[in-house]
Design an enzyme around this catalytic site. Structure first.
Site, PDB file in Angstrom:
ATOM      1  CE  LYS A  11      48.065 -17.012 -50.807  1.00 16.37           C
ATOM      2  NZ  LYS A  11      47.790 -15.550 -50.728  1.00 16.37           N
ATOM      3  CE1 TYR A  51      50.974 -14.580 -46.372  1.00 16.73           C
ATOM      4  CE2 TYR A  51      49.382 -16.229 -45.684  1.00 16.73           C
ATOM      5  CZ  TYR A  51      50.099 -15.597 -46.685  1.00 16.73           C
ATOM      6  OH  TYR A  51      49.932 -15.976 -47.989  1.00 16.73           O
ATOM      7  CG  ASN A 114      46.175 -13.743 -53.550  1.00 18.22           C
ATOM      8  OD1 ASN A 114      46.246 -14.761 -52.869  1.00 18.22           O
ATOM      9  ND2 ASN A 114      46.871 -12.664 -53.285  1.00 18.22           N
ATOM     10  CG  HIS A 117      52.877 -17.428 -50.134  1.00 16.27           C
ATOM     11  ND1 HIS A 117      53.000 -16.148 -49.672  1.00 16.27           N
ATOM     12  CD2 HIS A 117      54.064 -18.040 -49.885  1.00 16.27           C
ATOM     13  CE1 HIS A 117      54.218 -16.004 -49.143  1.00 16.27           C
ATOM     14  NE2 HIS A 117      54.877 -17.134 -49.251  1.00 16.27           N
ATOM     15  CD  GLU A 128      57.544 -16.849 -47.166  1.00 16.79           C
ATOM     16  OE1 GLU A 128      57.622 -17.289 -48.335  1.00 16.79           O
ATOM     17  OE2 GLU A 128      56.986 -15.776 -46.897  1.00 16.79           O
TER      18      GLU A 128
HETATM   19  P1  ATP Z   1      51.685 -13.634 -50.691  1.00 21.26           P
HETATM   20  O1  ATP Z   1      52.529 -13.170 -49.533  1.00 21.26           O
HETATM   21  O2  ATP Z   1      50.464 -14.443 -50.256  1.00 21.26           O
HETATM   22  O3  ATP Z   1      52.494 -14.327 -51.740  1.00 21.26           O
HETATM   23  P2  ATP Z   1      51.812 -11.015 -51.845  1.00 21.26           P
HETATM   24  O4  ATP Z   1      53.253 -11.047 -51.433  1.00 21.26           O
HETATM   25  O5  ATP Z   1      51.507 -10.751 -53.286  1.00 21.26           O
HETATM   26  O6  ATP Z   1      51.076 -12.368 -51.439  1.00 21.26           O
HETATM   27  P3  ATP Z   1      51.206  -9.532 -49.458  1.00 21.26           P
HETATM   28  O7  ATP Z   1      51.175  -8.064 -49.423  1.00 21.26           O
HETATM   29  O8  ATP Z   1      52.377 -10.260 -48.855  1.00 21.26           O
HETATM   30  O9  ATP Z   1      51.000  -9.979 -50.980  1.00 21.26           O
HETATM   31  O10 ATP Z   1      49.862 -10.046 -48.763  1.00 21.26           O
HETATM   32  C1  ATP Z   1      49.741 -11.370 -48.285  1.00 21.26           C
HETATM   33  C2  ATP Z   1      48.360 -11.900 -48.593  1.00 21.26           C
HETATM   34  O11 ATP Z   1      47.403 -11.192 -47.823  1.00 21.26           O
HETATM   35  C3  ATP Z   1      47.891 -11.704 -50.036  1.00 21.26           C
HETATM   36  O12 ATP Z   1      48.358 -12.696 -50.915  1.00 21.26           O
HETATM   37  C4  ATP Z   1      46.394 -11.766 -49.879  1.00 21.26           C
HETATM   38  O13 ATP Z   1      45.938 -13.123 -49.770  1.00 21.26           O
HETATM   39  C5  ATP Z   1      46.191 -11.055 -48.555  1.00 21.26           C
HETATM   40  N1  ATP Z   1      45.936  -9.624 -48.772  1.00 21.26           N
HETATM   41  C6  ATP Z   1      46.827  -8.665 -49.138  1.00 21.26           C
HETATM   42  N2  ATP Z   1      46.259  -7.466 -49.248  1.00 21.26           N
HETATM   43  C7  ATP Z   1      44.939  -7.655 -48.926  1.00 21.26           C
HETATM   44  C8  ATP Z   1      43.808  -6.797 -48.843  1.00 21.26           C
HETATM   45  N3  ATP Z   1      43.919  -5.484 -49.111  1.00 21.26           N
HETATM   46  N4  ATP Z   1      42.625  -7.348 -48.486  1.00 21.26           N
HETATM   47  C9  ATP Z   1      42.512  -8.675 -48.202  1.00 21.26           C
HETATM   48  N5  ATP Z   1      43.551  -9.542 -48.258  1.00 21.26           N
HETATM   49  C10 ATP Z   1      44.741  -9.041 -48.616  1.00 21.26           C
HETATM   50 MG    MG Z   2      53.884 -11.568 -49.460  1.00 20.01          MG
END
Ligand code: ATP
Ligand code: MG
Length: 139
Positions: A11, A51, A114, A117, A128
């Site tokens: 990211k 997303y 974080n 992804h 994806e």
């Molecule tokens: P990713 O899909 O990016 O690999 P993930 O599968 O661990 O991450 P998801 O629940 O799919 O988590 O959320 C997608 C992304 O949205 C997260 O990686 C983070 O960047 C953002 N995100 C998720 N929860 C929150 C939150 N509560 N507040 C802000 N951003 C969030």
């Molecule tokens: Mg995810």
């Protein structure tokens, strides 16, 4: 276990912090091999489409702002059981809850920023990968 392909994004925060190499070192040493890689600056449209499943979440706007604020590294990773293995090495969504040795523990700042992804299941990996690297899906 079968050879799988999964999709990865380093990211914008990882690129900004000059941590591309560090993130890749963790992935490669866990046995995941990049088989396609592209550096790009996502448009809002691309980030929103990627997303899409999160479009109703309250953090959606913030997530799109973050993902479009600078370049990313998009990759296809290959390996035995790559989808689950990669989720493990990424660590929990919230870096504060991520296990030692994971990319998010090492490089993530908070639940939004974080570092990385990864696809969470075979169907999402297929979608994806196809979104950025059409033809690189396995199976
Ligand atoms: P990713 O899909 O990016 O690999 P993930 O599968 O661990 O991450 P998801 O629940 O799919 O988590 O959320 C997608 C992304 O949205 C997260 O990686 C983070 O960047 C953002 N995100 C998720 N929860 C929150 C939150 N509560 N507040 C802000 N951003 C969030
Ligand atoms: Mg995810």
């Amino acid at each position: 276990m079968a050879i799988e392909r999964t999709f990865s994004i380093l990211k914008p925060d990882t690129v900004e912090k000059n941590k591309i190499g560090e993130a890749l070192a963790i992935l490669e040493s866990s046995g995941l091999r990049p088989v396609a890689m592209r550096m790009m600056h996502l448009t809002r449209k691309q980030a929103e489409g990627f997303y899409y499943v999160h479009r109703e979440r309250k953090f959606f706007g913030e997530l799109v702002d973050f993902m479009t604020r600078g370049p990313i590294v998009a990759m296809v990773l290959e390996g035995e059981g790559a989808i689950a293995k990669y989720r493990e090495v990424m660590g929990a969504t919230d870096p504060a809850k991520a296990a030692e040795g994971t990319v998010r523990k090492k490089l993530g700042a908070n639940i939004g920023e974080n570092a990385i992804h990864g696809s969470d299941a075979p169907e999402t990996a297929k979608f994806e990968i196809g979104y950025f690297f059409p033809g690189y899906e396995l199976g």
